[in-house]
Design a protein around this motif. Structure first.
Motif, PDB file in Angstrom:
ATOM      1  N   ILE A   1       0.839  -1.203   0.000  1.00  0.00           N
ATOM      2  CA  ILE A   1       0.000   0.000   0.000  1.00  0.00           C
ATOM      3  C   ILE A   1       0.872   1.251   0.000  1.00  0.00           C
ATOM      4  O   ILE A   1       0.614   2.216  -0.737  1.00  0.00           O
ATOM      5  N   SER A   2       1.927   1.224   0.796  1.00  0.00           N
ATOM      6  CA  SER A   2       2.829   2.376   0.876  1.00  0.00           C
ATOM      7  C   SER A   2       3.482   2.671  -0.471  1.00  0.00           C
ATOM      8  O   SER A   2       3.587   3.836  -0.881  1.00  0.00           O
ATOM      9  N   ARG A   3       3.905   1.618  -1.168  1.00  0.00           N
ATOM     10  CA  ARG A   3       4.568   1.814  -2.470  1.00  0.00           C
ATOM     11  C   ARG A   3       3.619   2.410  -3.507  1.00  0.00           C
ATOM     12  O   ARG A   3       4.036   3.163  -4.376  1.00  0.00           O
ATOM     13  N   GLN A   4       2.358   2.071  -3.429  1.00  0.00           N
ATOM     14  CA  GLN A   4       1.383   2.551  -4.411  1.00  0.00           C
ATOM     15  C   GLN A   4       0.779   3.902  -4.037  1.00  0.00           C
ATOM     16  O   GLN A   4       0.092   4.520  -4.852  1.00  0.00           O
ATOM     17  N   PHE A   5       1.018   4.364  -2.816  1.00  0.00           N
ATOM     18  CA  PHE A   5       0.313   5.521  -2.276  1.00  0.00           C
ATOM     19  C   PHE A   5       0.738   6.808  -2.981  1.00  0.00           C
ATOM     20  O   PHE A   5       1.922   7.125  -3.093  1.00  0.00           O
ATOM     21  N   ASP A   6      -0.246   7.555  -3.454  1.00  0.00           N
ATOM     22  CA  ASP A   6      -0.029   8.830  -4.137  1.00  0.00           C
ATOM     23  C   ASP A   6      -0.593   9.933  -3.252  1.00  0.00           C
ATOM     24  O   ASP A   6      -1.798   9.970  -2.982  1.00  0.00           O
TER      25      ASP A   6
END
Length: 870
Positions: A397-402
């Protein structure tokens, strides 16, 4: 007489929308006429009036203020009506003749998008169903308020049942049904049983190529590559998209993705199981209080609330996906600081999905975009907190978070802090964002400052102490002088309006400033509106990015909620596997435990497998806790496969593909089915669809018929589940005689709800033990229910008499059997040769399956026969 031009215009538009209530815009009101007016006045409880329209009699009419229309529209939609919104589409100031009007949108139960008409934590589903051929079904699902668009195709044996189960799961507000499926009696019966669902007949006269073209025009060909050969899926999806286009009359920019899913990729739950387990809806009133959802929902956002409900309605069956959720919940259980930081940021985030949808749809106002801005301002702190996470799901989730910084900066620079609800009142744009806005605002401000001093200056000039400066929309700004002071009015005052007690004047200087003030204000309002729609359009351009971030936020919210509940209620992390074992130590029913309060629920153990302990037969009295125990096992398994911690001290869960829960029975008056027929229908559903990987709970089967037949059916069902299906089963019964099956069926084990007897007093211990019940304690339950004392005493006497007579009858048969076994050829002393008929009749008795009452009736009949043969 000819109708007025306006009424002719109304009737021409109404003719195009005969099945909708037409809200016809006239100035500041939406008006309804003729039959629409009569219907709306009745349903909305508003006054029905009349209007001269060129006919001999006044035309029935009623109306609602346009600024309060949402409330009235919502009431009509809740009652299942459709509303066509007809607006003025040209400026009345420049129109020649009658103002042009058009229907700009048709609002139906399934196409709501305005927040005031929607439940915050519930999706508002619109579903399209079609049948391409035998056992081939297509379904498309949308929530217009969030932009969700999902499709599925079901084929083969059982596809129809799965389709019906999906409709129950979704509980849609509106269902589009093609003509072929309108004739399907099962579908019709199901939809009639969903009181909040509106049925809309819909026919799409297109071939497969035409359907694909509709989908490609909206989604693009690259997103449809995997769907080209799915005939039923494309038909349902194209039908749904066509309906949305027809009713919404605009491009739906926020529906950006078409997602295909399979119901078989999740644990399957039919409508019976969903109802009996009370997962998201209470049996009592249909609300969430007293449900599993009610226990688990500590979500801070509307998006998280909707996602949690979706997770509970679609538990996972993929072991790695379940484990990823469990690991994330475990991390949040132990990382208190991380959990609190995430929870604090989530608390300030509004419904990004619906705010963005309204922006893309073109209905978002200034307050919607400031709510969006307030949410975007919390994203950096949410992202920073995520950097501390270690579990695979939270890291993903952190890697995809914008964090959407560019959008936040745009809204922060452009939006006024407290914009009005209306877009035509100005006050939308922040100072410093646009130079022309600043110039016009200064001009209007300077002019008003000049006006503020005008009154004092004119009083001093003229000596008229009660002179006042005023304004109205018809005459603009004016100087008002009472008639007693008219003699002091100077020559340069120009009369504008005469009142009963005063005169109103203007001056050349006032007229000049009025033009400057009003001109600047009008230009400012128009410019602010244009700038706001431009900003809203830039938000709409980023709808996919916002939707992706919103979905990630919803996941975080659900995981935090599950961790908080686990921590507060002492839940443990279950161990999941593909083995067939379900082993639970000190399991508890999550809803009953919360209702009773801390420490009052009696925990119980469970051990099931697919070999030597696949069917647990639970006997014991009513009110002993059998049903609660069965449901708690089902809910613990369901929770584990959702990815939640569970109420137990230890749990090993072998993945379950389906849960069946047949609990209790009642008449189905709508279909004319008796209690027993409902029991049999629900049991057939289990026997037809259960697999060796399923979990089945059956409570008190066979109560709707005689004891003899009920017990026979219960035994036959037990044998079928044990021998043929081989699934893990909890089967509770008041037929304690069935406990004799333990020695006959190797995978069956007896359990009973423990009872403590002290004289004539009985205490239910709520404990499930490895034992079998010897009686049903029905008289004691009747005492607890408060039946009159003399009824209880008489029932106890009758039980003793019946038990005595049953034993006597059994002893008679046992004596006869003993004589026959001895091999003696002489007739038994009990019967004469003339009474051989009696011997044959008694030998034919099946005493094991006879109730005391049946034994008594048999003896009474036997006595009569013997008297007649004397």
């Amino acid at each position: 007489m000819a109708l007025t031009p306006m009424m002719q215009q109304y009737l021409e538009i109404k003719k195009q929308f005969p099945d909708a209530i037409l809200f016809f815009r006239l100035g500041d009101f939406y008006e309804m006429f003729f039959e629409d007016a009569k219907l709306a006045a009745k349903e909305l409880e508003i006054t029905l009036t009349g209007r001269d329209a060129g006919e001999p009699e006044r035309v029935p009419m009623c109306g609602v203020p346009f600024h309060a229309a949402d409330n009235y529209i919502g009431k009509l939609i809740d009652k299942g009506y459709k509303v066509a919104i007809c607006e003025q589409v040209e400026d009345p100031r420049t129109a020649r003749g009658i103002v042009k009007r058009e229907v700009v949108r048709i609002i139906t139960p399934g196409t709501l998008i305005d927040g005031s008409m929607l439940s915050e934590k519930d999706n508002n589903y619109l579903v399209a169903l079609c049948q391409a051929k035998q056992d081939l079904y297509g379904m498309a699902v949308t929530d217009l308020s969030t932009g969700l668009f999902q499709v599925t195709e079901l084929s083969g044996s059982g596809a129809g049942d799965i389709l019906l189960d999906e409709i129950v799961r979704l509980s849609p507000r509106e269902v589009l049904l093609d003509q072929d499926m309108m004739k399907d009696a099962r579908v019709a019966a199901l939809l009639q049983g969903l009181p909040s669902t509106t049925l809309t007949p819909f026919r799409l006269n297109l071939d497969q190529a035409g359907c694909r073209q509709i989908l490609q025009n909206h989604f693009g060909s690259d997103k449809l590559a995997n769907y080209n050969e799915k005939q039923a899926l494309c038909l349902a999806a194209a039908g749904l998209l066509s309906y949305l286009t027809e009713t919404q009359r605009r491009k739906l920019y926020h529906i950006t993705e078409i997602t295909c899913y399979s119901p078989r990729a999740y644990m399957m739950l039919d409508g019976i199981a969903r109802r009996n387990l009370e997962i998201t809806k209470s049996l009592r009133d249909g609300g969430t209080k007293g449900t599993l959802l009610g226990v688990l929902d500590k979500t801070r956002t509307a998006m998280g609330g909707r996602l949690l409900k979706s997770w509970l309605e679609q538990p996972l069956i993929n072991l790695s996906d379940i484990q990823a959720r469990l690991d994330a919940v475990e991390e949040l259980v132990h990382a208190l600081l991380l959990r609190e930081e995430l929870a604090g940021a989530l608390k300030q985030i509004y419904d990004l999905e619906r705010l963005t949808a309204r922006a893309a749809y073109g209905t978002a106002n200034g307050r919607d975009l400031t709510a969006l801005l307030g949410s975007l301002e919390k994203l950096p702190s949410l992202y920073q907190a995520l950097q501390q996470s270690r579990s695979s799901l939270l890291r993903s989730i952190s890697r995809q978070f914008d964090t959407l910084d560019d959008l936040r900066d745009l809204l922060s620079a452009s939006l006024a802090d407290n914009p009005p609800a209306s877009l035509r009142d100005g006050g939308l744009i922040k100072d410093g964002y646009h130079p022309e806005v600043d110039r016009l605002r200064a001009a209007a401000r300077d002019g008003k400052a000049w006006l503020a001093g005008l009154e004092a200056r004119e009083k001093e000039k003229t000596g008229i102490k009660n002179l006042k400066v005023g304004f109205n929309k018809v005459f603009g700004y004016y100087l008002e002088v009472t008639k007693a002071n008219l003699h002091a009015v100077p020559d340069y005052y120009q009369r504008r309006q005469t009142l009963a007690n005063a005169e109103r004047y203007i001056t050349p200087e006032l007229k000049e400033y009025e033009s400057m003030i009003l001109g600047a204000a009008d230009r400012l309002v128009e410019l602010e509106y244009d700038l706001f729609t431009e900003i809203r359009g830039r938000v709409a351009d980023q709808v996919q990015r916002i939707q992706k971030t919103a979905a990630l936020i919803a996941q975080i919210d659900v995981l935090v909620s599950l961790a908080e509940v686990a921590t507060a209620r002492g839940y443990v992390k279950p161990r999941l596997s593909d083995e067939g074992v379900i082993e639970i130590t000190e399991g508890r029913h999550p809803v009953v435990e919360m209702t009773l309060g801390p420490g009052r629920f009696v925990p119980n153990d469970t051990c099931l497998d697919t070999a030597n302990r696949r069917l647990c037969l639970i006997t014991g009295p009513n009110m002993g806790g059998k049903s609660t125990y069965q449901r708690q096992v089902a809910l613990i398994v369901l929770l584990a496969q959702v990815g939640s911690f569970v109420p137990a001290s230890m749990a090993k869960i072998g993945i379950v593909d389906r849960i069946f829960a047949r609990v209790g029975a009642s008449d189905d008056l709508s279909s004319g089915q008796s209690t027993f027929m409902v029991e049999m229908f629900e049991t057939r559903q289990i026997l037809d669809n259960a697999t060796a990987r399923s979990l089945v709970i059956i409570d008190e089967l066979g109560r709707g018929t005689s004891n003899l037949e009920g017990m026979a059916i219960a035994q036959a069902v037990i044998e079928y589940l044990h021998d043929v299906v081989g699934c893990r089963t909890l089967f509770s019964t008041h037929y304690h005689e069935l406990a004799e099956l333990e020695g006959l069926l190797p995978g069956l084990k007896n359990y009973a709800t423990a009872v403590q007897e002290q004289g004539d007093q009985v205490v239910f211990l709520r404990k499930v033990v490895r034992d079998k019940a010897s009686k049903s304690y029905g008289v004691h339950c009747a005492r607890l229910a408060g039946l009159p004392g003399h009824v209880i005493e008489r029932a106890a006497e009758l039980v003793q008499q019946l038990e005595y007579r049953q034993r006597a009858a059994q002893e008679v048969v046992a004596g006869k059997n003993q004589v026959a076994v001895s091999g003696q050829e002489q007739a038994p002393a009990l019967f004469t040769t003339e009474q051989d008929w009696l011997r044959q009749e008694i030998l034919a008795l099946d005493l094991t399956n006879m109730t005391p009452l049946q034994c008594l009736n048999y003896l009474s009949g036997l006595q009569s026969k013997l008297r007649n043969n004397q």
